[in-house]
Motif scaffolding. Structure first.
Motif, PDB file in Angstrom:
ATOM      1  N   ASP A   1       0.819  -1.215   0.000  1.00 61.32           N
ATOM      2  CA  ASP A   1       0.000   0.000   0.000  1.00 61.32           C
ATOM      3  C   ASP A   1       0.855   1.270   0.000  1.00 61.32           C
ATOM      4  N   LEU A   2       2.177   1.134  -0.250  1.00 62.05           N
ATOM      5  CA  LEU A   2       3.155   2.214  -0.310  1.00 62.05           C
ATOM      6  C   LEU A   2       3.433   2.850   1.050  1.00 62.05           C
ATOM      7  N   SER A   3       3.126   2.121   2.130  1.00 67.69           N
ATOM      8  CA  SER A   3       3.534   2.575   3.455  1.00 67.69           C
ATOM      9  C   SER A   3       4.904   1.979   3.773  1.00 67.69           C
TER      10      SER A   3
ATOM     11  N   SER B   1       5.836   5.998   7.446  1.00 65.54           N
ATOM     12  CA  SER B   1       5.824   6.990   6.384  1.00 65.54           C
ATOM     13  C   SER B   1       5.197   6.361   5.153  1.00 65.54           C
ATOM     14  N   THR B   2       5.250   7.062   4.073  1.00 65.99           N
ATOM     15  CA  THR B   2       4.863   6.501   2.780  1.00 65.99           C
ATOM     16  C   THR B   2       6.068   6.636   1.862  1.00 65.99           C
ATOM     17  N   TYR B   3       6.079   5.873   0.785  1.00 69.54           N
ATOM     18  CA  TYR B   3       7.208   5.906  -0.135  1.00 69.54           C
ATOM     19  C   TYR B   3       6.723   5.835  -1.568  1.00 69.54           C
ATOM     20  N   THR B   4       7.621   6.216  -2.457  1.00 75.52           N
ATOM     21  CA  THR B   4       7.433   5.960  -3.878  1.00 75.52           C
ATOM     22  C   THR B   4       8.655   5.188  -4.330  1.00 75.52           C
TER      23      THR B   4
ATOM     24  N   PHE C   1      11.070   8.890   0.374  1.00 78.82           N
ATOM     25  CA  PHE C   1      10.170   8.876   1.525  1.00 78.82           C
ATOM     26  C   PHE C   1      10.508  10.052   2.428  1.00 78.82           C
TER      27      PHE C   1
END
Length: 167
Positions: free
Chosen positions: A78-80, A114-117, A125
């Motif tokens: 979920d990109l967390s 956090s979230t990341y790409t 992030f």
């Protein structure tokens, strides 16, 4: 009839070659980084490495040999992103005979969410200090290499390449 069978087989073959499966994902696609990654090694250039780099490498080697992983990154679908860092809780003890040092595995850790790409082998992030971190990563199977200075983590940020292993 024979020509028709051959044509059908050729068409079927072409269709099966044009379809891809989930196993054929590119390394830059988000799910190739998904998982929990544990820092296991600091690769340095022995000839040019500073004492700090050598100490960071030795510290990581000692703890990894005890199956103690003081830095973990968990990238979720979920990109967390969950980071677990035990470096602030390291204790260095003189062993009973006074001839060496003992570094037990920390029982505490700092955990941040956090979230990341992840795009084209670049991970971005926001860290616990609200700073945007951009990392160039190289992933081969379950091994990920990161420039240690990019992570800006005390004791491991003086240089070299930090090697993570996916659990």
């Amino acid at each position: 009839m024979m020509k028709r069978t051959i044509i059908v087989l050729l068409v079927a073959s072409a269709i099966s070659w044009s379809c891809s499966s989930d196993k054929d994902k590119n390394p830059g696609e988000p799910d190739s980084i998904v998982g929990t990654w544990e820092a296991r090694e600091l690769k340095i250039d022995e000839e040019t490495a500073s004492d700090d780099e050598k100490n960071g490498r030795d510290l990581l080697n000692l703890l990894t040999a005890k199956e103690c992983y003081i830095l973990k990154l968990t990238f979720n679908e979920d990109l967390s992103l969950i980071t677990e860092n035990s470096l602030n809780y390291l204790e260095i003890n003189v062993n009973g005979s006074g001839t060496g040092l003992d570094i037990p595995c920390p029982t505490e850790q700092d955990t941040d969410a956090s979230t990341y790409t992840y795009n084209g082998n670049v991970v971005t992030f926001v860290d616990a200090n609200s700073q945007t971190v951009t990392l160039s990563v190289s992933i081969t199977g379950d091994t990920m290499a990161v420039d240690a200075t990019d992570l800006d983590i005390a004791e491991l940020n003086t240089g070299g390449q930090l090697i993570f292993q996916r659990r």
